[in-house]
Write a protein that holds these residues in place. Structure first.
Motif, PDB file in Angstrom:
ATOM      1  N   ASP A   1       0.921  -1.295   0.065  1.00 38.40           N
ATOM      2  CA  ASP A   1       0.032   0.020   0.025  1.00 38.40           C
ATOM      3  C   ASP A   1       0.788   1.215  -0.001  1.00 38.40           C
ATOM      4  N   PRO A   2       1.023   1.876  -1.031  1.00 40.48           N
ATOM      5  CA  PRO A   2       1.954   3.244  -1.303  1.00 40.48           C
ATOM      6  C   PRO A   2       1.541   4.437  -0.255  1.00 40.48           C
ATOM      7  N   SER A   3       0.212   4.267   0.178  1.00 42.13           N
ATOM      8  CA  SER A   3      -0.240   5.347   1.134  1.00 42.13           C
ATOM      9  C   SER A   3       0.542   5.285   2.258  1.00 42.13           C
ATOM     10  N   ILE A   4       1.085   4.144   2.697  1.00 40.17           N
ATOM     11  CA  ILE A   4       1.910   3.950   4.092  1.00 40.17           C
ATOM     12  C   ILE A   4       3.201   5.175   3.930  1.00 40.17           C
ATOM     13  N   ILE A   5       3.744   5.029   2.577  1.00 42.58           N
ATOM     14  CA  ILE A   5       5.140   5.840   2.397  1.00 42.58           C
ATOM     15  C   ILE A   5       4.539   7.344   2.309  1.00 42.58           C
ATOM     16  N   VAL A   6       3.598   7.781   1.758  1.00 39.85           N
ATOM     17  CA  VAL A   6       3.124   9.268   1.326  1.00 39.85           C
ATOM     18  C   VAL A   6       2.673   9.564   2.862  1.00 39.85           C
ATOM     19  N   HIS A   7       1.914   8.723   3.582  1.00 38.03           N
ATOM     20  CA  HIS A   7       1.508   9.183   5.011  1.00 38.03           C
ATOM     21  C   HIS A   7       2.605   9.490   5.859  1.00 38.03           C
ATOM     22  N   ALA A   8       3.635   8.885   5.845  1.00 40.31           N
ATOM     23  CA  ALA A   8       4.861   8.992   6.560  1.00 40.31           C
ATOM     24  C   ALA A   8       5.519  10.394   6.210  1.00 40.31           C
ATOM     25  N   GLN A   9       5.682  10.431   4.959  1.00 30.34           N
ATOM     26  CA  GLN A   9       6.292  11.750   4.302  1.00 30.34           C
ATOM     27  C   GLN A   9       5.483  12.828   4.798  1.00 30.34           C
ATOM     28  N   THR A  10       4.264  12.728   4.968  1.00 32.63           N
ATOM     29  CA  THR A  10       3.310  13.739   5.228  1.00 32.63           C
ATOM     30  C   THR A  10       3.434  14.409   6.583  1.00 32.63           C
ATOM     31  N   GLU A  11       3.521  13.037   7.426  1.00 35.17           N
ATOM     32  CA  GLU A  11       3.917  13.493   9.013  1.00 35.17           C
ATOM     33  C   GLU A  11       5.115  14.080   9.276  1.00 35.17           C
ATOM     34  N   GLU A  12       6.236  13.488   8.676  1.00 40.85           N
ATOM     35  CA  GLU A  12       7.612  14.096   8.831  1.00 40.85           C
ATOM     36  C   GLU A  12       7.485  15.543   7.872  1.00 40.85           C
ATOM     37  N   GLY A  13       6.831  15.805   7.177  1.00 38.22           N
ATOM     38  CA  GLY A  13       6.903  16.968   6.480  1.00 38.22           C
ATOM     39  C   GLY A  13       6.083  18.033   7.480  1.00 38.22           C
ATOM     40  N   GLN A  14       4.940  17.797   8.023  1.00 41.66           N
ATOM     41  CA  GLN A  14       4.196  18.474   9.067  1.00 41.66           C
ATOM     42  C   GLN A  14       5.165  18.834  10.264  1.00 41.66           C
ATOM     43  N   ARG A  15       5.856  18.057  10.761  1.00 40.08           N
ATOM     44  CA  ARG A  15       6.902  18.117  11.793  1.00 40.08           C
ATOM     45  C   ARG A  15       7.909  19.188  11.276  1.00 40.08           C
ATOM     46  N   VAL A  16       8.405  19.025  10.218  1.00 38.95           N
ATOM     47  CA  VAL A  16       9.593  19.913   9.650  1.00 38.95           C
ATOM     48  C   VAL A  16       8.905  21.178   9.492  1.00 38.95           C
ATOM     49  N   ILE A  17       7.691  21.334   8.878  1.00 37.16           N
ATOM     50  CA  ILE A  17       7.456  22.930   8.498  1.00 37.16           C
ATOM     51  C   ILE A  17       6.838  23.623   9.894  1.00 37.16           C
ATOM     52  N   ASP A  18       6.385  22.920  10.852  1.00 31.32           N
ATOM     53  CA  ASP A  18       6.024  23.300  12.046  1.00 31.32           C
ATOM     54  C   ASP A  18       7.345  23.759  12.677  1.00 31.32           C
ATOM     55  N   GLU A  19       8.430  23.181  12.886  1.00 26.21           N
ATOM     56  CA  GLU A  19       9.498  23.651  13.279  1.00 26.21           C
ATOM     57  C   GLU A  19      10.003  24.936  12.609  1.00 26.21           C
ATOM     58  N   ALA A  20       9.985  24.977  11.303  1.00 24.23           N
ATOM     59  CA  ALA A  20      10.297  26.043  10.412  1.00 24.23           C
ATOM     60  C   ALA A  20       9.447  27.297  10.821  1.00 24.23           C
ATOM     61  N   ALA A  21       8.266  27.080  10.974  1.00 25.50           N
ATOM     62  CA  ALA A  21       7.190  28.214  11.442  1.00 25.50           C
ATOM     63  C   ALA A  21       7.587  28.548  12.693  1.00 25.50           C
TER      64      ALA A  21
END
Length: 161
Positions: free
Chosen positions: A52-72
Protein backbone atom coordinates in the motif's frame (compact mmCIF):
# COMPACT_ATOMS: atom_id res chain seq x y z
CA UNK A 1 17.80 43.23 -2.29
CA UNK A 2 15.65 40.10 -1.75
CA UNK A 3 12.00 40.44 -0.82
CA UNK A 4 10.62 36.92 -1.23
CA UNK A 5 12.80 33.92 -0.40
CA UNK A 6 11.73 30.32 -0.91
CA UNK A 7 13.71 27.60 0.84
CA UNK A 8 13.24 23.87 0.25
CA UNK A 9 13.38 21.85 3.46
CA UNK A 10 13.31 18.09 4.04
CA UNK A 11 14.44 17.63 7.64
CA UNK A 12 18.03 16.67 6.79
CA UNK A 13 21.03 18.38 8.34
CA UNK A 14 21.79 19.97 4.99
CA UNK A 15 18.31 21.40 4.59
CA UNK A 16 18.50 22.76 8.15
CA UNK A 17 21.66 24.59 7.14
CA UNK A 18 19.87 25.95 4.07
CA UNK A 19 16.88 26.98 6.20
CA UNK A 20 19.14 28.74 8.72
CA UNK A 21 20.89 30.61 5.89
CA UNK A 22 17.51 31.63 4.43
CA UNK A 23 16.29 32.65 7.89
CA UNK A 24 19.36 34.86 8.43
CA UNK A 25 19.02 36.37 4.97
CA UNK A 26 15.30 37.06 5.45
CA UNK A 27 16.06 38.73 8.79
CA UNK A 28 18.81 40.92 7.35
CA UNK A 29 16.81 41.84 4.22
CA UNK A 30 13.38 42.17 5.86
CA UNK A 31 12.17 39.59 3.35
CA UNK A 32 9.24 37.21 3.42
CA UNK A 33 10.25 33.57 3.77
CA UNK A 34 8.47 30.51 2.47
CA UNK A 35 9.84 27.13 3.63
CA UNK A 36 8.50 24.36 1.39
CA UNK A 37 8.44 20.63 2.10
CA UNK A 38 7.83 18.32 -0.86
CA UNK A 39 6.11 14.96 -0.44
CA UNK A 40 7.44 12.75 -3.21
CA UNK A 41 4.53 10.67 -4.49
CA UNK A 42 6.41 8.82 -7.23
CA UNK A 43 4.85 5.97 -9.23
CA UNK A 44 7.64 3.59 -8.15
CA UNK A 45 5.77 3.09 -4.90
CA UNK A 46 2.83 1.69 -6.83
CA UNK A 47 4.75 -1.04 -8.66
CA UNK A 48 5.30 -3.32 -5.66
CA UNK A 49 2.62 -6.06 -5.59
CA UNK A 50 0.60 -6.16 -2.40
CA UNK A 51 2.11 -2.98 -0.98
CA UNK A 52 0.00 0.00 0.00
CA UNK A 53 1.86 3.13 -1.22
CA UNK A 54 -0.22 5.35 1.01
CA UNK A 55 1.95 4.17 3.93
CA UNK A 56 4.99 5.96 2.49
CA UNK A 57 3.04 9.05 1.47
CA UNK A 58 1.45 9.21 4.94
CA UNK A 59 4.86 8.88 6.65
CA UNK A 60 6.33 11.61 4.42
CA UNK A 61 3.35 13.86 5.13
CA UNK A 62 3.73 13.39 8.90
CA UNK A 63 7.47 14.13 8.68
CA UNK A 64 6.75 17.13 6.48
CA UNK A 65 4.28 18.53 8.99
CA UNK A 66 6.84 18.16 11.78
CA UNK A 67 9.54 19.87 9.67
CA UNK A 68 7.36 22.79 8.56
CA UNK A 69 6.01 23.26 12.10
CA UNK A 70 9.63 23.58 13.33
CA UNK A 71 10.34 26.06 10.53
CA UNK A 72 7.25 28.12 11.44
CA UNK A 73 8.32 28.18 15.11
CA UNK A 74 11.83 29.35 14.15
CA UNK A 75 10.37 32.07 11.92
CA UNK A 76 8.05 33.30 14.70
CA UNK A 77 10.95 33.33 17.18
CA UNK A 78 12.96 35.56 14.82
CA UNK A 79 10.02 37.74 13.76
CA UNK A 80 10.27 36.62 10.13
CA UNK A 81 7.15 37.14 8.01
CA UNK A 82 6.03 34.22 5.86
CA UNK A 83 4.18 30.96 5.67
CA UNK A 84 5.19 27.35 5.29
CA UNK A 85 3.90 25.14 2.52
CA UNK A 86 3.70 21.40 1.88
CA UNK A 87 3.35 20.21 -1.71
CA UNK A 88 3.13 16.78 -3.34
CA UNK A 89 4.80 15.77 -6.58
CA UNK A 90 2.73 14.28 -9.36
CA UNK A 91 3.39 11.79 -12.09
CA UNK A 92 4.16 14.76 -14.34
CA UNK A 93 6.70 16.49 -12.12
CA UNK A 94 9.49 15.53 -9.77
CA UNK A 95 10.79 17.31 -6.71
CA UNK A 96 12.86 19.85 -8.66
CA UNK A 97 9.94 20.83 -10.88
CA UNK A 98 7.70 21.13 -7.81
CA UNK A 99 10.22 23.43 -6.08
CA UNK A 100 10.53 25.65 -9.15
CA UNK A 101 6.74 25.80 -9.55
CA UNK A 102 6.39 26.79 -5.87
CA UNK A 103 9.01 29.53 -6.33
CA UNK A 104 7.14 30.88 -9.35
CA UNK A 105 3.78 30.79 -7.56
CA UNK A 106 5.31 32.63 -4.58
CA UNK A 107 6.99 35.10 -6.95
CA UNK A 108 10.26 34.39 -5.17
CA UNK A 109 13.32 36.43 -6.05
CA UNK A 110 15.71 33.94 -4.37
CA UNK A 111 15.61 30.17 -4.01
CA UNK A 112 17.69 28.53 -1.25
CA UNK A 113 18.57 24.82 -1.29
CA UNK A 114 20.88 22.49 0.52
CA UNK A 115 23.09 20.23 -1.53
CA UNK A 116 24.40 16.91 -0.29
CA UNK A 117 27.46 16.97 -2.57
CA UNK A 118 27.09 13.39 -3.81
CA UNK A 119 29.55 12.25 -6.44
CA UNK A 120 30.17 9.27 -8.66
CA UNK A 121 27.83 6.30 -8.51
CA UNK A 122 25.83 7.69 -5.57
CA UNK A 123 25.03 10.78 -7.63
CA UNK A 124 24.11 8.71 -10.68
CA UNK A 125 21.83 6.46 -8.65
CA UNK A 126 20.33 9.04 -6.31
CA UNK A 127 20.44 12.04 -8.63
CA UNK A 128 20.72 15.60 -7.48
CA UNK A 129 17.57 17.54 -6.73
CA UNK A 130 19.68 20.66 -6.22
CA UNK A 131 21.32 20.30 -9.63
CA UNK A 132 18.00 19.66 -11.38
CA UNK A 133 16.43 22.63 -9.61
CA UNK A 134 19.34 24.86 -10.53
CA UNK A 135 18.96 23.90 -14.19
CA UNK A 136 15.22 24.62 -14.19
CA UNK A 137 15.18 27.79 -12.10
CA UNK A 138 14.67 31.18 -13.69
CA UNK A 139 15.78 33.06 -10.56
CA UNK A 140 18.92 33.26 -8.42
CA UNK A 141 19.64 30.09 -6.45
CA UNK A 142 21.73 29.95 -3.29
CA UNK A 143 23.16 26.46 -2.71
CA UNK A 144 24.28 25.58 0.81
CA UNK A 145 26.73 22.64 0.72
CA UNK A 146 26.46 19.76 3.15
CA UNK A 147 30.02 20.45 4.27
CA UNK A 148 28.88 23.78 5.71
CA UNK A 149 27.60 21.98 8.78
CA UNK A 150 30.63 19.73 9.30
CA UNK A 151 32.30 20.18 12.67
CA UNK A 152 35.38 22.33 12.54
CA UNK A 153 38.69 20.82 13.55
CA UNK A 154 39.99 22.07 16.86
CA UNK A 155 42.85 24.51 16.49
CA UNK A 156 46.18 22.92 17.16
CA UNK A 157 48.29 24.11 20.03
CA UNK A 158 51.62 24.08 18.29
CA UNK A 159 54.17 26.17 20.05
CA UNK A 160 57.38 27.44 18.64
CA UNK A 161 59.56 26.18 21.42
Amino acid sequence: MYHRILVAIDGSHTSRQAFNAALDLAASEGAQLRPVFIVDDIPLYYSVPGYDPSIIVHAQTEEGQRVIDEAADAMRARGIVGTTQMLTTSSLEGIAECIVRAAQAFNADLLVLGTHGRRGVRRLVLGSVAEQTLRLAQLPVLLIPSASHAPQAAPSNISNG
